[in-house]
Scaffold this motif. Sequence first.
Motif, PDB file in Angstrom:
ATOM      1  N   VAL A  90      44.048  40.324  36.805  1.00  0.00           N
ATOM      2  CA  VAL A  90      43.169  41.136  37.650  1.00  0.00           C
ATOM      3  C   VAL A  90      43.455  40.861  39.123  1.00  0.00           C
ATOM      4  O   VAL A  90      43.655  41.786  39.923  1.00  0.00           O
ATOM      5  CB  VAL A  90      41.682  40.874  37.319  1.00  0.00           C
ATOM      6  N   GLN A  91      43.490  39.585  39.491  1.00  0.00           N
ATOM      7  CA  GLN A  91      43.668  39.249  40.901  1.00  0.00           C
ATOM      8  C   GLN A  91      45.060  39.614  41.404  1.00  0.00           C
ATOM      9  O   GLN A  91      45.204  40.139  42.511  1.00  0.00           O
ATOM     10  CB  GLN A  91      43.392  37.774  41.154  1.00  0.00           C
ATOM     11  N   CYS A  92      46.078  39.369  40.617  1.00  0.00           N
ATOM     12  CA  CYS A  92      47.428  39.661  41.082  1.00  0.00           C
ATOM     13  C   CYS A  92      47.619  41.165  41.291  1.00  0.00           C
ATOM     14  O   CYS A  92      48.253  41.584  42.253  1.00  0.00           O
ATOM     15  CB  CYS A  92      48.444  39.094  40.098  1.00  0.00           C
ATOM     16  N   ARG A  93      47.052  41.973  40.409  1.00  0.00           N
ATOM     17  CA  ARG A  93      47.136  43.425  40.607  1.00  0.00           C
ATOM     18  C   ARG A  93      46.335  43.856  41.826  1.00  0.00           C
ATOM     19  O   ARG A  93      46.740  44.754  42.559  1.00  0.00           O
ATOM     20  CB  ARG A  93      46.683  44.170  39.361  1.00  0.00           C
ATOM     21  N   ALA A  94      45.193  43.214  42.054  1.00  0.00           N
ATOM     22  CA  ALA A  94      44.408  43.518  43.258  1.00  0.00           C
ATOM     23  C   ALA A  94      45.215  43.142  44.503  1.00  0.00           C
ATOM     24  O   ALA A  94      45.209  43.875  45.501  1.00  0.00           O
ATOM     25  CB  ALA A  94      43.078  42.772  43.235  1.00  0.00           C
ATOM     26  N   LEU A  95      45.924  42.043  44.437  1.00  0.00           N
ATOM     27  CA  LEU A  95      46.755  41.621  45.567  1.00  0.00           C
ATOM     28  C   LEU A  95      47.907  42.599  45.794  1.00  0.00           C
ATOM     29  O   LEU A  95      48.287  42.850  46.938  1.00  0.00           O
ATOM     30  CB  LEU A  95      47.285  40.206  45.349  1.00  0.00           C
ATOM     31  N   LEU A  96      48.447  43.153  44.721  1.00  0.00           N
ATOM     32  CA  LEU A  96      49.480  44.183  44.870  1.00  0.00           C
ATOM     33  C   LEU A  96      48.897  45.373  45.624  1.00  0.00           C
ATOM     34  O   LEU A  96      49.528  45.918  46.533  1.00  0.00           O
ATOM     35  CB  LEU A  96      50.029  44.616  43.512  1.00  0.00           C
ATOM     36  N   GLY A  97      47.689  45.771  45.268  1.00  0.00           N
ATOM     37  CA  GLY A  97      47.032  46.876  45.979  1.00  0.00           C
ATOM     38  C   GLY A  97      46.810  46.556  47.444  1.00  0.00           C
ATOM     39  O   GLY A  97      47.039  47.395  48.323  1.00  0.00           O
ATOM     40  N   VAL A  98      46.382  45.323  47.738  1.00  0.00           N
ATOM     41  CA  VAL A  98      46.211  44.890  49.126  1.00  0.00           C
ATOM     42  C   VAL A  98      47.551  44.965  49.849  1.00  0.00           C
ATOM     43  O   VAL A  98      47.640  45.505  50.956  1.00  0.00           O
ATOM     44  CB  VAL A  98      45.633  43.454  49.196  1.00  0.00           C
ATOM     45  N   GLU A 100      50.290  46.730  49.160  1.00  0.00           N
ATOM     46  CA  GLU A 100      50.774  48.100  49.347  1.00  0.00           C
ATOM     47  C   GLU A 100      49.993  48.829  50.445  1.00  0.00           C
ATOM     48  O   GLU A 100      50.588  49.533  51.264  1.00  0.00           O
ATOM     49  CB  GLU A 100      50.717  48.870  48.022  1.00  0.00           C
ATOM     50  N   THR A 101      48.681  48.656  50.470  1.00  0.00           N
ATOM     51  CA  THR A 101      47.865  49.273  51.528  1.00  0.00           C
ATOM     52  C   THR A 101      48.226  48.688  52.884  1.00  0.00           C
ATOM     53  O   THR A 101      48.391  49.419  53.868  1.00  0.00           O
ATOM     54  CB  THR A 101      46.365  49.071  51.241  1.00  0.00           C
ATOM     55  N   TRP A 102      48.355  47.388  52.947  1.00  0.00           N
ATOM     56  CA  TRP A 102      48.704  46.691  54.185  1.00  0.00           C
ATOM     57  C   TRP A 102      50.054  47.162  54.694  1.00  0.00           C
ATOM     58  O   TRP A 102      50.232  47.450  55.876  1.00  0.00           O
ATOM     59  CB  TRP A 102      48.717  45.202  53.911  1.00  0.00           C
ATOM     60  N   GLN A 103      51.002  47.287  53.782  1.00  0.00           N
ATOM     61  CA  GLN A 103      52.351  47.721  54.168  1.00  0.00           C
ATOM     62  C   GLN A 103      52.340  49.165  54.686  1.00  0.00           C
ATOM     63  O   GLN A 103      53.002  49.480  55.667  1.00  0.00           O
ATOM     64  CB  GLN A 103      53.296  47.591  52.975  1.00  0.00           C
ATOM     65  N   SER A 104      51.567  50.037  54.058  1.00  0.00           N
ATOM     66  CA  SER A 104      51.580  51.446  54.460  1.00  0.00           C
ATOM     67  C   SER A 104      50.717  51.742  55.680  1.00  0.00           C
ATOM     68  O   SER A 104      51.011  52.672  56.431  1.00  0.00           O
ATOM     69  CB  SER A 104      51.179  52.347  53.294  1.00  0.00           C
ATOM     70  N   THR A 105      49.653  50.963  55.886  1.00  0.00           N
ATOM     71  CA  THR A 105      48.754  51.238  57.007  1.00  0.00           C
ATOM     72  C   THR A 105      48.907  50.272  58.175  1.00  0.00           C
ATOM     73  O   THR A 105      48.419  50.550  59.269  1.00  0.00           O
ATOM     74  CB  THR A 105      47.281  51.179  56.563  1.00  0.00           C
ATOM     75  N   GLY A 106      49.520  49.134  57.912  1.00  0.00           N
ATOM     76  CA  GLY A 106      49.640  48.106  58.942  1.00  0.00           C
ATOM     77  C   GLY A 106      48.384  47.267  59.101  1.00  0.00           C
ATOM     78  O   GLY A 106      48.324  46.379  59.944  1.00  0.00           O
ATOM     79  N   LYS A 107      47.383  47.536  58.261  1.00  0.00           N
ATOM     80  CA  LYS A 107      46.129  46.797  58.339  1.00  0.00           C
ATOM     81  C   LYS A 107      45.797  46.222  56.962  1.00  0.00           C
ATOM     82  O   LYS A 107      45.830  46.932  55.960  1.00  0.00           O
ATOM     83  CB  LYS A 107      45.004  47.716  58.799  1.00  0.00           C
ATOM     84  N   ALA A 108      45.451  44.942  56.958  1.00  0.00           N
ATOM     85  CA  ALA A 108      45.116  44.281  55.695  1.00  0.00           C
ATOM     86  C   ALA A 108      43.721  44.679  55.238  1.00  0.00           C
ATOM     87  O   ALA A 108      42.753  44.454  55.957  1.00  0.00           O
ATOM     88  CB  ALA A 108      45.191  42.773  55.858  1.00  0.00           C
ATOM     89  N   PRO A 109      43.602  45.266  54.041  1.00  0.00           N
ATOM     90  CA  PRO A 109      42.265  45.559  53.519  1.00  0.00           C
ATOM     91  C   PRO A 109      41.652  44.289  52.936  1.00  0.00           C
ATOM     92  O   PRO A 109      42.341  43.303  52.712  1.00  0.00           O
ATOM     93  CB  PRO A 109      42.549  46.579  52.417  1.00  0.00           C
ATOM     94  N   ARG A 146      53.533  36.393  54.329  1.00  0.00           N
ATOM     95  CA  ARG A 146      53.013  35.291  53.497  1.00  0.00           C
ATOM     96  C   ARG A 146      52.609  35.809  52.126  1.00  0.00           C
ATOM     97  O   ARG A 146      52.945  35.209  51.097  1.00  0.00           O
ATOM     98  CB  ARG A 146      51.832  34.605  54.190  1.00  0.00           C
ATOM     99  N   LEU A 147      51.901  36.927  52.096  1.00  0.00           N
ATOM    100  CA  LEU A 147      51.494  37.502  50.822  1.00  0.00           C
ATOM    101  C   LEU A 147      52.719  37.982  50.053  1.00  0.00           C
ATOM    102  O   LEU A 147      52.837  37.744  48.850  1.00  0.00           O
ATOM    103  CB  LEU A 147      50.502  38.647  51.036  1.00  0.00           C
ATOM    104  N   ARG A 148      53.642  38.611  50.751  1.00  0.00           N
ATOM    105  CA  ARG A 148      54.878  39.076  50.109  1.00  0.00           C
ATOM    106  C   ARG A 148      55.614  37.903  49.463  1.00  0.00           C
ATOM    107  O   ARG A 148      56.054  37.980  48.318  1.00  0.00           O
ATOM    108  CB  ARG A 148      55.776  39.763  51.122  1.00  0.00           C
ATOM    109  N   SER A 149      55.739  36.821  50.189  1.00  0.00           N
ATOM    110  CA  SER A 149      56.429  35.638  49.674  1.00  0.00           C
ATOM    111  C   SER A 149      55.759  35.101  48.414  1.00  0.00           C
ATOM    112  O   SER A 149      56.429  34.753  47.438  1.00  0.00           O
ATOM    113  CB  SER A 149      56.479  34.562  50.749  1.00  0.00           C
ATOM    114  N   ASP A 150      54.443  35.040  48.427  1.00  0.00           N
ATOM    115  CA  ASP A 150      53.748  34.495  47.266  1.00  0.00           C
ATOM    116  C   ASP A 150      53.740  35.437  46.069  1.00  0.00           C
ATOM    117  O   ASP A 150      53.677  34.984  44.933  1.00  0.00           O
ATOM    118  CB  ASP A 150      52.338  34.061  47.643  1.00  0.00           C
TER     119      ASP A 150
END
Length: 180
Positions: A90-98, A100-109, A146-150
Amino acid sequence: MRFRLSRTGIPLAASAILVMGVMATVAATSPDAPNASWPSADSPIFLGLSTEVVSEVLANPKAQDNIRILPSDATAQREALWQGMVLNFVQCRALLGVYETWQSTGKAPGLAAQILPTRPQEGVVRDAQVVDQFYRAEIASGDISRLRSDLTNESGCGVWIPSKPGDTTGPTIADVVAAG
């Protein structure tokens, strides 16, 4: 403080303790077949967790291999690992969503609140909270790398969790992050 995570997504320190305990009590892996002594999706240990994710984890070959490391009579340890893996999916998929959103918008949700089992096994809540705090700190750092690396490193959850629920032959979370 950064924690290195095992392939199950449990902090390496917690994983090392688990592995040392297992190695002290068993000399070989348990050969039991899937579901021989395993819980079902409606088992009380999964109360409060998504039935769909529980079913997916129970059917996942890599999750099953993780369970086989423990002896079949180590019920509490196996239940804790099952719970931890469900939380990790659950958490890892949520982090993927974070990510992808961060990458596309430039802002971390923000990261959604973590859902915990109603009847957690010993150590599950503590470990889940440590991992959750770790990822929240990464998001709060403002450094997407950092998130990408992890999500892509060998000891993280991304390398073995399918990016799409139930698709064990498709790309993992790490594959999606690395490709994007």
